[in-house]
Design an enzyme around this catalytic site. Structure first.
Site, PDB file in Angstrom:
ATOM      1  N   LEU A   1     -95.386  14.907  83.325  1.00  0.00           N
ATOM      2  CA  LEU A   1     -96.158  16.105  82.978  1.00  0.00           C
ATOM      3  C   LEU A   1     -96.465  16.972  84.201  1.00  0.00           C
ATOM      4  CD1 LEU A   1     -98.589  14.696  80.253  1.00  0.00           C
ATOM      5  CD2 LEU A   1     -96.304  15.669  79.980  1.00  0.00           C
TER       6      LEU A   1
ATOM      7  N   ASN B   1     -76.693  28.197  80.861  1.00  0.00           N
ATOM      8  CA  ASN B   1     -78.101  28.563  80.629  1.00  0.00           C
ATOM      9  C   ASN B   1     -78.510  28.388  79.172  1.00  0.00           C
ATOM     10  OD1 ASN B   1     -77.365  29.941  83.188  1.00  0.00           O
ATOM     11  ND2 ASN B   1     -79.446  30.720  83.040  1.00  0.00           N
TER      12      ASN B   1
ATOM     13  N   TYR C   1     -82.018  24.028  94.249  1.00  0.00           N
ATOM     14  CA  TYR C   1     -81.965  23.423  92.913  1.00  0.00           C
ATOM     15  C   TYR C   1     -80.572  22.873  92.626  1.00  0.00           C
ATOM     16  CZ  TYR C   1     -81.236  23.239  87.843  1.00  0.00           C
ATOM     17  OH  TYR C   1     -80.869  22.843  86.575  1.00  0.00           O
TER      18      TYR C   1
ATOM     19  N   THR D   1     -76.110  20.714  85.272  1.00  0.00           N
ATOM     20  CA  THR D   1     -76.003  22.161  85.104  1.00  0.00           C
ATOM     21  C   THR D   1     -74.665  22.702  85.613  1.00  0.00           C
ATOM     22  OG1 THR D   1     -76.899  24.215  86.048  1.00  0.00           O
ATOM     23  CG2 THR D   1     -77.275  22.241  87.316  1.00  0.00           C
ATOM     24  N   ASP D   2     -74.277  23.860  85.105  1.00  0.00           N
ATOM     25  CA  ASP D   2     -73.057  24.498  85.627  1.00  0.00           C
ATOM     26  C   ASP D   2     -73.270  25.043  87.040  1.00  0.00           C
ATOM     27  OD1 ASP D   2     -74.746  26.618  84.971  1.00  0.00           O
ATOM     28  OD2 ASP D   2     -73.276  27.718  83.765  1.00  0.00           O
ATOM     29  N   GLU D   3     -74.542  25.113  87.482  1.00  0.00           N
ATOM     30  CA  GLU D   3     -74.823  25.731  88.788  1.00  0.00           C
ATOM     31  C   GLU D   3     -74.272  24.906  89.949  1.00  0.00           C
ATOM     32  OE1 GLU D   3     -78.717  27.489  89.099  1.00  0.00           O
ATOM     33  OE2 GLU D   3     -78.889  27.662  86.927  1.00  0.00           O
TER      34      GLU D   3
ATOM     35  N   ALA E   1     -85.242  14.715  82.966  1.00  0.00           N
ATOM     36  CA  ALA E   1     -86.342  15.048  83.895  1.00  0.00           C
ATOM     37  C   ALA E   1     -85.809  15.628  85.190  1.00  0.00           C
ATOM     38  CB  ALA E   1     -87.174  13.802  84.187  1.00  0.00           C
TER      39      ALA E   1
ATOM     40  N   LYS F   1     -79.223  18.985  92.132  1.00  0.00           N
ATOM     41  CA  LYS F   1     -78.556  18.502  90.916  1.00  0.00           C
ATOM     42  C   LYS F   1     -77.164  17.960  91.253  1.00  0.00           C
ATOM     43  CE  LYS F   1     -79.782  18.634  87.179  1.00  0.00           C
ATOM     44  NZ  LYS F   1     -80.629  17.687  86.361  1.00  0.00           N
TER      45      LYS F   1
HETATM   46  P1  NAD Z   1     -88.152  21.844  82.332  1.00  0.00           P
HETATM   47  O1  NAD Z   1     -88.577  22.233  83.702  1.00  0.00           O
HETATM   48  O2  NAD Z   1     -88.578  22.669  81.168  1.00  0.00           O
HETATM   49  O3  NAD Z   1     -88.640  20.344  82.025  1.00  0.00           O
HETATM   50  C1  NAD Z   1     -88.543  19.315  82.961  1.00  0.00           C
HETATM   51  C2  NAD Z   1     -89.388  18.146  82.472  1.00  0.00           C
HETATM   52  O4  NAD Z   1     -89.247  17.087  83.430  1.00  0.00           O
HETATM   53  C3  NAD Z   1     -90.885  18.468  82.381  1.00  0.00           C
HETATM   54  O5  NAD Z   1     -91.402  17.952  81.179  1.00  0.00           O
HETATM   55  C4  NAD Z   1     -91.479  17.765  83.583  1.00  0.00           C
HETATM   56  O6  NAD Z   1     -92.825  17.354  83.389  1.00  0.00           O
HETATM   57  C5  NAD Z   1     -90.535  16.577  83.733  1.00  0.00           C
HETATM   58  N1  NAD Z   1     -90.504  16.058  85.104  1.00  0.00           N
HETATM   59  C6  NAD Z   1     -90.328  16.769  86.263  1.00  0.00           C
HETATM   60  N2  NAD Z   1     -90.396  15.942  87.327  1.00  0.00           N
HETATM   61  C7  NAD Z   1     -90.606  14.685  86.842  1.00  0.00           C
HETATM   62  C8  NAD Z   1     -90.758  13.413  87.443  1.00  0.00           C
HETATM   63  N3  NAD Z   1     -90.720  13.274  88.776  1.00  0.00           N
HETATM   64  N4  NAD Z   1     -90.949  12.337  86.642  1.00  0.00           N
HETATM   65  C9  NAD Z   1     -90.995  12.470  85.297  1.00  0.00           C
HETATM   66  N5  NAD Z   1     -90.890  13.650  84.671  1.00  0.00           N
HETATM   67  C10 NAD Z   1     -90.693  14.755  85.435  1.00  0.00           C
HETATM   68  O7  NAD Z   1     -86.572  21.718  82.413  1.00  0.00           O
HETATM   69  P2  NAD Z   1     -85.452  22.027  81.306  1.00  0.00           P
HETATM   70  O8  NAD Z   1     -85.091  23.449  81.376  1.00  0.00           O
HETATM   71  O9  NAD Z   1     -85.865  21.409  80.020  1.00  0.00           O
HETATM   72  O10 NAD Z   1     -84.222  21.210  81.919  1.00  0.00           O
HETATM   73  C11 NAD Z   1     -84.004  19.835  81.564  1.00  0.00           C
HETATM   74  C12 NAD Z   1     -82.748  19.338  82.248  1.00  0.00           C
HETATM   75  O11 NAD Z   1     -81.634  20.144  81.874  1.00  0.00           O
HETATM   76  C13 NAD Z   1     -82.811  19.399  83.773  1.00  0.00           C
HETATM   77  O12 NAD Z   1     -82.188  18.247  84.278  1.00  0.00           O
HETATM   78  C14 NAD Z   1     -82.010  20.651  84.128  1.00  0.00           C
HETATM   79  O13 NAD Z   1     -81.437  20.546  85.407  1.00  0.00           O
HETATM   80  C15 NAD Z   1     -80.967  20.640  83.026  1.00  0.00           C
HETATM   81  N6  NAD Z   1     -80.394  21.939  82.645  1.00  0.00           N
HETATM   82  C16 NAD Z   1     -81.215  22.978  82.302  1.00  0.00           C
HETATM   83  C17 NAD Z   1     -80.661  24.171  81.897  1.00  0.00           C
HETATM   84  C18 NAD Z   1     -81.532  25.333  81.462  1.00  0.00           C
HETATM   85  O14 NAD Z   1     -81.005  26.407  81.149  1.00  0.00           O
HETATM   86  N7  NAD Z   1     -82.846  25.182  81.371  1.00  0.00           N
HETATM   87  C19 NAD Z   1     -79.260  24.327  81.862  1.00  0.00           C
HETATM   88  C20 NAD Z   1     -78.461  23.239  82.225  1.00  0.00           C
HETATM   89  C21 NAD Z   1     -79.036  22.052  82.604  1.00  0.00           C
HETATM   90  P1  TYD Z   2     -83.160  32.045  85.234  1.00  0.00           P
HETATM   91  O1  TYD Z   2     -83.636  32.129  83.825  1.00  0.00           O
HETATM   92  O2  TYD Z   2     -84.144  31.765  86.311  1.00  0.00           O
HETATM   93  O3  TYD Z   2     -81.964  30.987  85.244  1.00  0.00           O
HETATM   94  P2  TYD Z   2     -80.884  30.632  86.424  1.00  0.00           P
HETATM   95  O4  TYD Z   2     -81.300  31.255  87.687  1.00  0.00           O
HETATM   96  O5  TYD Z   2     -80.976  29.144  86.481  1.00  0.00           O
HETATM   97  O6  TYD Z   2     -79.579  31.126  85.917  1.00  0.00           O
HETATM   98  O7  TYD Z   2     -82.450  33.422  85.595  1.00  0.00           O
HETATM   99  C1  TYD Z   2     -81.355  33.904  84.816  1.00  0.00           C
HETATM  100  C2  TYD Z   2     -80.854  35.171  85.484  1.00  0.00           C
HETATM  101  O8  TYD Z   2     -81.869  36.187  85.378  1.00  0.00           O
HETATM  102  C3  TYD Z   2     -80.604  35.020  86.977  1.00  0.00           C
HETATM  103  O9  TYD Z   2     -79.480  35.818  87.326  1.00  0.00           O
HETATM  104  C4  TYD Z   2     -81.865  35.567  87.626  1.00  0.00           C
HETATM  105  C5  TYD Z   2     -82.288  36.650  86.657  1.00  0.00           C
HETATM  106  N1  TYD Z   2     -83.753  36.904  86.535  1.00  0.00           N
HETATM  107  C6  TYD Z   2     -84.243  38.210  86.638  1.00  0.00           C
HETATM  108  O10 TYD Z   2     -83.496  39.175  86.859  1.00  0.00           O
HETATM  109  N2  TYD Z   2     -85.587  38.411  86.468  1.00  0.00           N
HETATM  110  C7  TYD Z   2     -86.458  37.382  86.232  1.00  0.00           C
HETATM  111  O11 TYD Z   2     -87.688  37.619  86.104  1.00  0.00           O
HETATM  112  C8  TYD Z   2     -85.934  36.048  86.147  1.00  0.00           C
HETATM  113  C9  TYD Z   2     -86.845  34.888  85.886  1.00  0.00           C
HETATM  114  C10 TYD Z   2     -84.569  35.862  86.286  1.00  0.00           C
END
Ligand code: NAD
Ligand code: TYD
Length: 356
Positions: free
Chosen positions: A40, A191, A162, A137-139, A90, A166
């Site tokens: 959390l 994303n 980040y 992630t694709d990043e 996580a 990853k």
């Molecule tokens: P988020 O930040 O919304 O959630 C992360 C969760 O992990 C939170 O509930 C947080 O409390 C928990 N957490 C963080 N550190 C922790 C720790 N040390 N121990 C236990 N719990 C911990 O993230 P998200 O967007 O749901 O992403 C989830 C996963 O998917 C990540 O691994 C992220 O790299 C990957 N991912 C996300 C996206 C995206 O677009 N959001 C895309 C591709 C991959």
């Molecule tokens: P984000 O949602 O942070 O995802 P990621 O950086 O992991 O792809 O950002 C998506 C795209 O939007 C990225 O090119 C950064 C841009 N962005 C803005 O232009 N304004 C904003 O306020 C945020 C949060 C992101």
């Protein structure tokens, strides 16, 4: 098909993890136990799972507040529930935060994943029917020019703290498979968008600022491109992999849905104008170009032919419908927004983005 019984979901109180748990209970015939282990952080909100807790808490759904970096606490969870499957969401997940404060990313994403791998390796010694699925992630693949795609075998080239953290965790997961024979699968996804996404990422930031008629901060020239996927399409892909994916393999997951940020922000203004019965041009005037993100990756685009061909997965939510569903969810869940915002969100934004 693998036999999955006691699934440990890490990070299940976050955006994708909580949607995944909803998905498992509502959209699959999984009948085993799900244990959500989450420390959390600012991004973890147990309210995301209230409905699941009310219906399944104590019988098929369990929450354990524990940090993945805490070996003893996490090992106790493995033992208590006889975990046979880990789905590891996580992480510290926000690129901007990783630029301002990389340490938590190194600690959680690298050391935390290492610790979980160590527990799985020892707890599952000589056991069959176990699996560690790592969400990535694709990043990790870096940044593309105007053409081309990321494939599963594209060389890694992470550029933010980040994505570097990853990438490092991905390498560790593969190394545990190669060296110790730990049964693993991995997925690298583009994303995500949808309900419960913390209001620091592009789509929820824009939805909220449009609603509150605040400036819409577009980084740089707004022409960076992301490939967007509805969160439950990510979850159905993960479910396909943990059930039927080949051990040791990586699967790309993507939306095949590329958008320039500025075009996407304009579409959000148009959709919000319809929902709120306002003039779309008024909202578009809120668009404000701000200083670019340092090291901002230009374009991400995923080739996901492998999971389509091998596991029969495909996206099911069209972007137009998915965005409308998402906008409606944020408009209907003001309490959720107020709660997550009353945490550290506002202070952090003010500290790091004042003057942008
Ligand atoms: P988020 O930040 O919304 O959630 C992360 C969760 O992990 C939170 O509930 C947080 O409390 C928990 N957490 C963080 N550190 C922790 C720790 N040390 N121990 C236990 N719990 C911990 O993230 P998200 O967007 O749901 O992403 C989830 C996963 O998917 C990540 O691994 C992220 O790299 C990957 N991912 C996300 C996206 C995206 O677009 N959001 C895309 C591709 C991959
Ligand atoms: P984000 O949602 O942070 O995802 P990621 O950086 O992991 O792809 O950002 C998506 C795209 O939007 C990225 O090119 C950064 C841009 N962005 C803005 O232009 N304004 C904003 O306020 C945020 C949060 C992101």
């Amino acid at each position: 098909m693998r036999k999955l019984t006691n699934i440990l979901v890490t990070g299940g109180a976050g955006f994708i993890g909580s949607n995944f748990i909803h998905y498992l209970f509502k959209d699959t015939d999984f009948d085993g136990r799900i244990i959500n282990m989450d420390s959390l952080t600012y991004a973890g909100n147990p309210e995301n799972l209230t409905e699941i807790d009310e219906n399944f808490g104590g019988s098929r759904f369990f929450f354990e507040k524990a940090d993945i970096r805490d070996y003893d606490a996490a090992e106790a969870v493995f033992k208590k529930y006889d975990v046979d499957t880990v789905i590891h969401f996580a992480a510290e997940s926000h690129v901007d935060r990783s630029i301002f404060g990389p340490k938590d990313f190194i600690d959680t994403n690298i050391s935390g994943t290492f610790s979980l791998l160590e527990i799985a390796r020892s707890f599952w010694e000589n056991r069959d029917n176990v699996l560690f699925h790592h969400i990535s992630t694709d990043e990790v693949f870096g940044s593309l020019g105007d053409t081309g795609f990321f494939y599963e075998n594209t060389p890694y080239d992470p550029r933010s703290p980040y994505s570097a953290s990853k990438a490092s965790s991905d390498h560790l997961v593969r190394a545990y498979n190669h060296t110790y024979g730990l049964p693993v699968t991995l997925s690298n996804c583009s994303n995500n968008y949808g309900p419960y996404q913390f209001p620091e990422k592009l789509i929820p930031v824009m939805i909220m600022n449009i609603k509150e008629e605040k400036p819409l901060p577009v980084y740089g020239d707004g022409k960076n491109i992301r490939d967007w996927l509805y969160v439950n399409d990510h979850n159905s892909a993960v479910w396909a992999i943990v059930n039927s994916g080949k051990t040791g393999e990586t699967y790309n997951i993507g939306g095949e849905n590329e958008w320039e940020n500025i075009k996407l922000v304009n579409v959000l203004c148009e959709k919000m104008a319809v929902f709120l019965n306002k003039d779309k041009e008024y909202y578009k005037k809120l668009i404000t170009y701000v200083k670019d993100r340092p090291g901002h990756d230009r374009r991400y685009a995923i080739n996901c032919d492998k999971i389509k061909k091998e596991l029969g997965w495909k996206q099911s939510v069209d972007f137009n419908a998915g965005l409308e569903r998402t906008v409606q969810w944020y408009l209907q869940n003001q309490d959720w927004i107020d709660h997550v915002r009353s945490g550290d969100y506002r202070n952090w934004i003010e500290k790091n983005y004042s003057g942008r």
